[in-house]
Design a protein around this motif. Structure first.
Motif, PDB file in Angstrom:
ATOM      1  N   PRO A   1      27.482   0.465 -13.765  1.00 46.78           N
ATOM      2  CA  PRO A   1      28.711   0.931 -14.418  1.00 46.78           C
ATOM      3  C   PRO A   1      28.721   2.440 -14.608  1.00 46.78           C
ATOM      4  CG  PRO A   1      27.860  -0.989 -15.537  1.00 46.78           C
ATOM      5  CD  PRO A   1      26.873  -0.664 -14.474  1.00 46.78           C
TER       6      PRO A   1
ATOM      7  N   ALA B   1      40.557  -0.732  -9.271  1.00 50.30           N
ATOM      8  CA  ALA B   1      41.525  -0.016 -10.091  1.00 50.30           C
ATOM      9  C   ALA B   1      41.905   1.322  -9.480  1.00 50.30           C
ATOM     10  CB  ALA B   1      40.963   0.197 -11.486  1.00 50.30           C
TER      11      ALA B   1
ATOM     12  N   TRP C   1      45.250  -7.322   2.108  1.00 54.78           N
ATOM     13  CA  TRP C   1      45.276  -5.885   2.324  1.00 54.78           C
ATOM     14  C   TRP C   1      46.437  -5.408   3.184  1.00 54.78           C
ATOM     15  CZ3 TRP C   1      42.922  -2.135  -0.197  1.00 54.78           C
ATOM     16  CH2 TRP C   1      41.801  -2.453  -0.963  1.00 54.78           C
TER      17      TRP C   1
ATOM     18  N   ASN D   1      45.231  -1.661 -14.244  1.00 56.34           N
ATOM     19  CA  ASN D   1      44.205  -0.825 -13.626  1.00 56.34           C
ATOM     20  C   ASN D   1      43.134  -0.432 -14.646  1.00 56.34           C
ATOM     21  OD1 ASN D   1      45.044  -0.802 -11.009  1.00 56.34           O
ATOM     22  ND2 ASN D   1      46.519   0.868 -11.341  1.00 56.34           N
TER      23      ASN D   1
ATOM     24  N   SER E   1      40.950  -3.351 -15.122  1.00 53.71           N
ATOM     25  CA  SER E   1      40.156  -3.510 -13.922  1.00 53.71           C
ATOM     26  C   SER E   1      39.006  -2.505 -13.886  1.00 53.71           C
ATOM     27  CB  SER E   1      41.080  -3.310 -12.717  1.00 53.71           C
ATOM     28  OG  SER E   1      40.364  -3.368 -11.541  1.00 53.71           O
ATOM     29  N   LEU E   2      39.321  -1.271 -14.265  1.00 47.82           N
ATOM     30  CA  LEU E   2      38.278  -0.247 -14.238  1.00 47.82           C
ATOM     31  C   LEU E   2      37.235  -0.516 -15.318  1.00 47.82           C
ATOM     32  CD1 LEU E   2      37.335   2.485 -13.052  1.00 47.82           C
ATOM     33  CD2 LEU E   2      38.526   3.580 -14.936  1.00 47.82           C
TER      34      LEU E   2
ATOM     35  N   ALA F   1      34.738  -2.920 -14.436  1.00 47.90           N
ATOM     36  CA  ALA F   1      33.733  -2.365 -13.540  1.00 47.90           C
ATOM     37  C   ALA F   1      32.759  -1.461 -14.303  1.00 47.90           C
ATOM     38  CB  ALA F   1      34.411  -1.581 -12.426  1.00 47.90           C
ATOM     39  N   THR F   2      33.285  -0.723 -15.251  1.00 46.51           N
ATOM     40  CA  THR F   2      32.400   0.214 -15.959  1.00 46.51           C
ATOM     41  C   THR F   2      31.845  -0.397 -17.244  1.00 46.51           C
ATOM     42  OG1 THR F   2      34.330   1.143 -17.061  1.00 46.51           O
ATOM     43  CG2 THR F   2      33.576   2.259 -15.080  1.00 46.51           C
ATOM     44  N   GLN F   3      32.146  -1.653 -17.469  1.00 47.40           N
ATOM     45  CA  GLN F   3      31.622  -2.371 -18.644  1.00 47.40           C
ATOM     46  C   GLN F   3      31.900  -1.631 -19.944  1.00 47.40           C
ATOM     47  OE1 GLN F   3      27.575  -3.484 -17.922  1.00 47.40           O
ATOM     48  NE2 GLN F   3      28.135  -4.703 -16.148  1.00 47.40           N
TER      49      GLN F   3
ATOM     50  N   ASP G   1      42.533  -8.103  -8.062  1.00 47.53           N
ATOM     51  CA  ASP G   1      41.582  -7.026  -7.778  1.00 47.53           C
ATOM     52  C   ASP G   1      40.207  -7.568  -7.406  1.00 47.53           C
ATOM     53  OD1 ASP G   1      43.320  -5.051  -8.079  1.00 47.53           O
ATOM     54  OD2 ASP G   1      42.473  -4.187  -9.909  1.00 47.53           O
ATOM     55  N   TYR G   2      39.750  -8.515  -8.168  1.00 43.32           N
ATOM     56  CA  TYR G   2      38.343  -8.896  -8.009  1.00 43.32           C
ATOM     57  C   TYR G   2      38.118 -10.055  -7.062  1.00 43.32           C
ATOM     58  CZ  TYR G   2      36.783  -5.442 -11.279  1.00 43.32           C
ATOM     59  OH  TYR G   2      36.483  -4.253 -11.839  1.00 43.32           O
TER      60      TYR G   2
ATOM     61  N   VAL H   1      40.644 -11.135  -4.615  1.00 44.59           N
ATOM     62  CA  VAL H   1      41.353 -11.035  -3.336  1.00 44.59           C
ATOM     63  C   VAL H   1      41.007  -9.750  -2.611  1.00 44.59           C
ATOM     64  CG1 VAL H   1      43.603 -11.094  -2.237  1.00 44.59           C
ATOM     65  CG2 VAL H   1      43.226 -12.385  -4.334  1.00 44.59           C
ATOM     66  N   LEU H   2      41.172  -8.636  -3.299  1.00 41.23           N
ATOM     67  CA  LEU H   2      41.048  -7.361  -2.601  1.00 41.23           C
ATOM     68  C   LEU H   2      39.596  -6.946  -2.395  1.00 41.23           C
ATOM     69  CD1 LEU H   2      44.012  -5.498  -4.231  1.00 41.23           C
ATOM     70  CD2 LEU H   2      43.893  -6.497  -1.986  1.00 41.23           C
ATOM     71  N   THR H   3      38.798  -7.102  -3.410  1.00 41.61           N
ATOM     72  CA  THR H   3      37.383  -6.718  -3.238  1.00 41.61           C
ATOM     73  C   THR H   3      36.505  -7.882  -3.669  1.00 41.61           C
ATOM     74  OG1 THR H   3      37.527  -5.732  -5.417  1.00 41.61           O
ATOM     75  CG2 THR H   3      37.666  -4.245  -3.556  1.00 41.61           C
ATOM     76  N   PRO H   4      36.437  -8.884  -2.837  1.00 44.49           N
ATOM     77  CA  PRO H   4      35.659 -10.068  -3.217  1.00 44.49           C
ATOM     78  C   PRO H   4      34.183  -9.735  -3.472  1.00 44.49           C
ATOM     79  CG  PRO H   4      36.800 -10.383  -1.135  1.00 44.49           C
ATOM     80  CD  PRO H   4      36.970  -8.968  -1.510  1.00 44.49           C
TER      81      PRO H   4
ATOM     82  N   SER I   1      33.074  -7.572  -5.335  1.00 44.36           N
ATOM     83  CA  SER I   1      32.820  -7.103  -6.700  1.00 44.36           C
ATOM     84  C   SER I   1      32.854  -8.214  -7.733  1.00 44.36           C
ATOM     85  CB  SER I   1      33.852  -6.047  -7.073  1.00 44.36           C
ATOM     86  OG  SER I   1      33.992  -5.140  -6.038  1.00 44.36           O
TER      87      SER I   1
ATOM     88  N   LYS J   1      30.725  -8.244 -10.809  1.00 41.49           N
ATOM     89  CA  LYS J   1      31.051  -7.461 -12.007  1.00 41.49           C
ATOM     90  C   LYS J   1      31.550  -8.351 -13.138  1.00 41.49           C
ATOM     91  CE  LYS J   1      30.911  -3.057 -10.316  1.00 41.49           C
ATOM     92  NZ  LYS J   1      30.472  -3.417  -8.980  1.00 41.49           N
TER      93      LYS J   1
END
Lengths: 927, 363
Positions: A10, A49, A105, B107, B110-111, B114-116, B148-149, B151-154, B156, B159
């Motif tokens: 993170p 994001a 995408w 967003n 979502s962020l 990721a950054t906890q 986000d998690y 579909v787009l970036t499976p 991740s 996280k």
């Protein structure tokens, strides 16, 4: 560096985000761009994001790259653009996303790339080195050579490819929406993408354009930019997807004609606007015009036109309510058609001439459609005329005319139509074509000349010719000089003759028609009524083409054709013989041709036609032989040769020619016929005198079964022709030239007895017949086989002293009569000789005596009276005297009274037969 | 300090500093009595989100600035000092129920996943609870996160693994919302797997909304929490009758197992509520009723469903209802629920039994 894959902690992510932000917000240090991009790519992979921000940042990168590219273009530099490597990296990553998970995408990336492309295209449309009026292809070329835009296009295409299967509509919609936003600078993208998905894009672009056109109808004065876009895109696609475009246009057109009650107002308007829309499209691009004409025209059948008539008034609304504008556009489009020109003309003609009102909603509508069609036709023709006159026939480039030129075979049948309008139209078109290439005129005219059945059509031909005479005289350039040199009707006739000669498929009807037409034209010319024909061009043409015509007459075996040709020649040679003296070769050809025709006449059963034909032959031969001695020689030789020796002889009573046929057989089979005895050649075992072994006895030649009367008529006709050949024009009183008849008798000798020895005039001693017996028999047989010879001898006998030259023939027959006491031949012989005044009076009466005599008396009289007299008095022309200007020579009967030595035997024989010949005796000897 | 002074001062600052500064000001304002709500909203609108026309000129790079803003926000909420309650209040006023800022919120969440960023996650959890975790806003937030998690970036998904530990309250609310996202379709296998792990490793997760009290500023009224239980039960009950199209056997086998596991875990959680006094609001009878209706309708409309699968569905429904009834953790119109079960009782004995057992109790 943390760009490698694998999970980020993170804290790392946060650090990356911050780094990206600081890099992206202040894009001052270009060196760091690569670095920032890599961070961005890593974020794209791991931090969903940040996706939008990253893509936005990429926009900047692309913008910078394009700016540099454009600047280089403008300054003509060629440096490496450092962003290109970055872009390549971006491309790789984005492609991997699209491939990995297209559903998720592709929409995002395609939306992004389309928007970016749109912005770039609009932003830099005015930059670069493109000219102000650059077309879609220039744009395409400029942008495809730019790395950044090329990459974007690739990405877009890739996205669309993924989405095409699932979500076609929305893809195209996005594409076109962007296109609308950035039109016209965005067109190149649509065009390029379109070539990846032609079907969908074409259809959609069309329907989009139609909607827009429909909405814009009120402000039509302004050039519609959207329409231009549509045209540009389709024009680009036409290069590789012409078929698709054609099909799409056709579908659109058909759709507009479908009647459907349950449609909303919008669709209805769109259907109404379709035709004006298509017309406008076509007017903007030649390619689209071609596409439309290639298929839509095919559907324009008579049953569709009434349907169209229904909408016509609505169409005018799209042309500022001015029907003239619509007409004008239509006319110009028609002029621009590169194909199907003749079809167009035909549609116009058919519609304007159609008599049916079926399908129209009212009679008035039908009437107005017809009048509009004829108006359009007239306008088109006028416009062509105007263009040709203003630009000159060679430089005016009219697509319609070129198209018609290619299919001018289709136009030709119009010439033979029954309707004046069709003929007129065809003639006008052909005149236009002719002004560009005279050959077309010539073939068209020759077509008409060969096919025209009525004088109406011939008049059309005259019109076609006369129109162009004026045209030619007005501007004589190099090409026309050929025509000017010998009038171009000559060429027409030449062409027609060539067609008749070499086109084997041509019907029997056509050559005849051709000569009949020529005859009619010639009559017209002779009548001196038509001003156009005063130049005597038809006579000239025939004159020039006489060799071909005569060759045709020689060749043909078709009596009707020959008859037509002969009639034409007859008419041709009728009045002004003074002007035209053909050269020797031609004369000979003509002579031969006429003689061929004569024999065709002889073969013909129909007596009237035969006589008419022979009349023509006589006339022609008279002319020919009068001017040319060669022709006379040839004519006589041909006529006599054919009628004596060749096939036609049978029509004059000769026996049929009989050639026994022996089939080739295998030697093996022949050997099988042999018996064991040995065979010697020409012995009894191989040759049987009555025939050939294996074939039975020799068959006698078949009987001549032609009607006696016909034969008699034929003989008369033949004599007429010979007389015609020997005609004497100088004096009306004596129509036959003696010298020519001398030639006939010499020819007879040559044909019957072509010997060198003992062929002279004097009669030798009677004993000498033993030497010449074989030849005498030969002559005898010839006379027996060909009774015509007697007639010919009679002819020569009539025109004294020609018979004298046939002395050898008479001698031969006399010898055989002495040997075989044949009464008939004796009579014939003596009467011919008497007629020719070779036997003076008392002897001339032998022909009356012979039938009643005994064989030995015949022998005696032939020997003592005829032969002995002839031996003493050589039958020479010198015996005859010819008075001044007379045509026939006479033998002085007083001086030529035979010596009693020759008459005494006759007297005694008369006495011995006094019971039957008393009166004759009294007449001969007692006065 | 008067509102105008604050604005004047802030206007001297550039983005993103003005946003940061504005947030501090708002925090201060929130902590005071007489909150000056209007001023807060003005500041938020003008300086944080830059929605005022005057500031639009910087909008050339919208997405990057959004990212910047998100970074500022996450940093602000994580910064030491300040009370959680006040910050939550600030968060709530940043993203009111009817604002167009969901994209930024999405967003942001979502962020921070990721950054906890625990602080923001907690605040979001409270936001969701206050708006109702089955509300459309929450559901769309959940959809954003899933998109986000998953579909787009499976890649991740990892996280999300530790989310229950990090922010249980948020996770539970998110789970409730996710239950609604897949209201009428099957969730992806990865999601099933993840949820199975979540509940397995954190048995109390499902009940977290009931236990945790949100830190709200004084005077704030916490909304009734909604547990994910009913939503997840729906998945388990409806999935057998829905999966008609025959899929890849391995795959569907795995899914069957996952559903069974989740059903089991759900039952566990419900039964655990049995002796808890604070459990009355765990499950809404309406929620179950809706599921029952859907099942009845599906069974009626599609007659060709495999009888084993059909029985499985009804069995799970009966289990869920009877367990909830026995734990007495169901609220709302129970009579209606039981009435809806009536037609199904002829099809499955367990439902019949449930009806017989609990009909009298419900009264």
């Amino acid at each position: 560096m943390l760009h490698s894959t694998g999970a980020l902690s993170p804290e790392d992510i946060l650090a990356e985000v911050r780094k990206f932000i600081s890099g992206a917000v202040r894009p001052t240090h270009s060196t760091s761009t690569l670095d920032v991009t890599r961070t961005a790519l890593s974020l794209l992979r791991h931090v969903p994001a940040a996706r939008d921000a990253v893509l936005e940042y990429f926009c900047n990168v692309f913008f910078i790259a394009v700016t540099k590219y454009v600047r280089q273009l403008e300054t003509n530099q060629n440096l490496a653009i450092c962003e290109e490597t970055i872009i390549a990296e971006i491309h790789t990553v984005l492609s991997s996303f699209i491939n990995g998970n297209p559903e998720a995408w592709a929409p995002i990336i395609s939306a992004w790339s389309l928007e970016l492309l749109g912005k770039l295209s609009s932003e830099y449309a005015k930059r670069g080195n493109l000219p102000v009026n650059a077309g879609i292809n220039d744009f395409l070329q400029q942008w495809m050579s730019c790395c950044a835009t090329r990459t974007l296009i690739d990405i877009t295409a890739q996205c669309l490819q993924c989405l095409m299967h699932s979500d076609t509509e929305s893809c195209i919609k996005a594409l076109l929406d962007t296109s609308v936003l950035h039109s016209p600078h965005f067109d190149w993208v649509v065009a390029h993408v379109g070539s990846c998905f032609p079907n969908t894009v074409i259809t959609r672009v069309l329907s989009c354009g139609l909607k827009d056109f429909c909405a814009m109808k009120n402000e039509h004065n302004v050039k519609n930019p959207k329409l231009n876009s549509v045209v540009g895109i389709l024009g680009h696609l036409a290069g590789s997807h012409f078929q698709d475009i054609t099909a799409a246009l056709l579908d659109l057109f058909k759709w507009s004609l479908q009647e459907d009650v349950n449609i909303d107002e919008d669709t209805k308007n769109q259907k109404l606007a379709t035709v004006p829309f298509l017309l406008n499209l076509a007017s903007l691009s030649q390619t689209l015009l071609k596409a439309i004409t290639s298929d839509v025209l095919q559907t324009l059948k008579p049953d569709i036109i009434p349907q169209l008539a229904l909408f016509a008034s609505d169409w005018c609304r799209y042309f500022d309510n001015q029907p003239e504008a619509l007409l004008d556009l239509t006319v110009h489009l028609i002029l621009g058609c590169e194909q199907g020109g003749s079809q167009l003309i035909n549609i116009l003609l058919d519609t304007s001439l159609s008599t049916s009102n079926v399908g129209y909603h009212s009679v008035n509508a039908a009437q107005s459609v017809k009048s509009v069609c004829s108006e359009i036709l007239e306008l088109v023709l006028q416009e062509i005329d105007l263009l040709l006159r203003t630009h000159g026939p060679q430089s005016a480039n009219i697509a319609l005319l070129n198209s018609i030129k290619q299919e001018f075979v289709v136009i030709l049948p119009l010439l033979l139509s029954q309707t004046p309008l069709r003929i007129q139209t065809a003639i006008r078109l052909l005149c236009f074509l002719g002004s560009q290439s005279p050959n077309i005129l010539i073939s068209a005219a020759s077509y008409l000349l060969v096919k025209a059945v009525t004088t109406f059509h011939l008049a059309a031909l005259i019109r076609l010719i006369s129109n162009n005479i004026i045209l030619f005289s007005s501007n004589k350039s190099e090409t026309e000089n050929i025509l000017a040199s010998h009038s171009y009707f000559t060429q027409i006739v030449e062409q027609s003759l060539r067609d008749i000669n070499y086109r084997s498929i041509i019907g029997k009807q056509e050559p005849e028609q051709f000569f009949q037409n020529l005859t009619i034209l010639l009559k017209w010319e002779r009548s001196n009524k038509a001003v156009v024909l005063r130049s005597k061009m038809i006579t000239q043409a025939i004159k020039f083409n006489l060799p071909q015509i005569s060759a045709l007459l020689t060749k043909t075996t078709d009596f009707d054709l020959a008859n037509d040709i002969a009639k034409m020649l007859d008419l041709f040679s009728m009045p002004e013989k003074d002007n035209f003296i053909p050269n020797v070769e031609l004369t000979l050809k003509l002579t031969r041709a006429v003689i061929q025709y004569f024999f065709l006449c002889i073969e013909k059963d129909d007596i009237t036609k035969k006589q008419q034909g022979v009349k023509i032959v006589c006339h022609l031969l008279k002319d020919l032989t009068f001017y040319s001695p060669c022709a006379r020689v040839l004519a006589l030789r041909e006529i006599l040769g054919y009628s004596i020796n060749n096939d036609p002889a049978k029509y004059f009573g000769a026996k049929e020619k009989f050639v026994p046929k022996f089939e080739e057989t295998l030697l093996l089979h022949q050997n099988h016929k042999q018996v064991t005895s040995t065979m010697l050649a020409q012995k009894h075992s191989s040759v049987f005198h009555a025939g050939v072994i294996g074939h039975g006895p020799r068959r006698p030649p078949p009987q001549n079964n032609i009607d006696k009367e016909i034969i008699a008529l034929n003989k008369i006709l033949l004599i007429d022709v010979i007389k015609a050949c020997c005609s004497n024009r100088e004096s009306e009183r004596y129509p036959v030239n003696l010298d020519a008849l001398t030639m006939v008798s010499l020819l007879l000798v040559e044909l019957v007895s072509p010997d060198v020895m003992y062929n002279g005039l004097p009669w030798p001693d009677e004993e000498f017949t033993k030497v010449t017996i074989e030849r005498d028999l030969q002559i005898h047989r010839t006379f027996k086989d060909v009774p015509l010879l007697w007639t010919l001898l009679e002819l020569t006998a009539w025109y004294r002293p020609a018979l004298a030259y046939c002395s050898v023939l008479l001698r031969g027959i006399a010898a055989t009569v002495m040997a075989n006491w044949n009464i008939d031949e004796g009579v014939l012989l003596v009467s011919v000789m008497a007629l020719g005044q070779l036997l003076p009076p008392p002897l001339a009466s032998i022909r009356d005596v012979l039938p009643v005599l005994e064989p030995q008396q015949i022998n005696t009289i032939m020997k003592e009276c005829v032969w002995a007299y002839m031996r003493e008095n050589v039958p020479s022309p010198a015996l005859f005297t010819r008075s001044e200007g007379a045509n026939i020579a006479w033998r002085d009967t007083d001086t030529s009274t035979p010596n009693s030595r020759f008459t005494e035997t006759l007297r005694l024989l008369l006495l011995s037969n006094i019971h039957t010949l008393g009166p004759l005796y009294a007449a001969l000897f007692l006065q | 300090m008067a509102g105008n002074d604050i604005k004047q001062n802030l206007r001297k600052l550039d983005f993103p500093y003005c946003a940061r500064e504005a947030l501090c000001r708002i925090e201060i304002l929130c902590g005071r009595p007489g909150k000056q709500v209007d001023l807060q909203l003005d500041l938020i609108s003008e300086f944080v989100f830059g929605e005022i026309e005057r500031r639009k000129k910087r909008n050339l790079t919208i997405a990057i600035q959004e990212l910047q803003l998100i970074e500022v926000l996450s940093d602000f909420f994580q910064s030491p000092g300040g009370s959680a309650a006040v910050r939550n209040a600030v968060f709530l006023s940043l993203f009111p129920a009817d604002s167009p800022r969901y994209k930024i919120l999405g967003n942001l969440v979502s962020l921070v996943i990721a950054t906890q960023n625990k602080a923001v996650l907690n605040a979001t959890g409270i936001w969701m609870q206050q708006l109702g975790s089955t509300s459309s806003q929450s559901v769309s937030l959940a959809r954003h996160v899933l998109n986000d998690y998953f579909v787009l970036t499976p890649k991740s998904i990892d996280k999300l693994k530790h989310l229950p530990v990090l922010a249980p309250h948020f996770t539970a609310n998110l789970l409730t919302a996710i239950g609604e996202v897949y209201e009428d379709k099957d969730p992806p296998t990865e999601l099933l797997r993840l949820i199975g792990e979540w509940i397995d490793e954190n048995p109390s997760l499902l009940l977290t909304p009931l236990i945790d009290n949100p830190a709200l500023p004084t005077g704030g009224i916490p909304m009734t929490p909604i547990t994910p239980i009913a939503g997840l039960f729906r998945w388990c009950i409806l999935s057998p009758v829905r999966s008609i199209d025959i899929e890849d056997t391995d795959y569907s086998e795995e899914r069957k197992k996952l559903y069974s596991k989740i059903q089991h875990l759900l039952m566990d959680s419900v039964l655990r509520l049995k002796n808890n006094g604070n459990n009355k609001h765990a499950i809404s009878a309406q929620h179950f009723a809706a599921t029952t209706r859907t099942l009845t309708a599906t069974l009626q409309s599609q007659t060709n469903i495999n009888s084993i699968l059909r029985d499985l569905s009804m069995e799970r429904l009966a289990q869920a209802v009877s367990a909830a009834m026995s734990a007495n953790c169901i609220y709302g119109n129970k009579q209606e629920l039981l009435a809806l079960l009536q037609p199904l009782s002829y099809l499955h004995f367990l439902i019949e039994w449930t009806l017989q057992t609990y009909a009298s109790k419900a009264a």
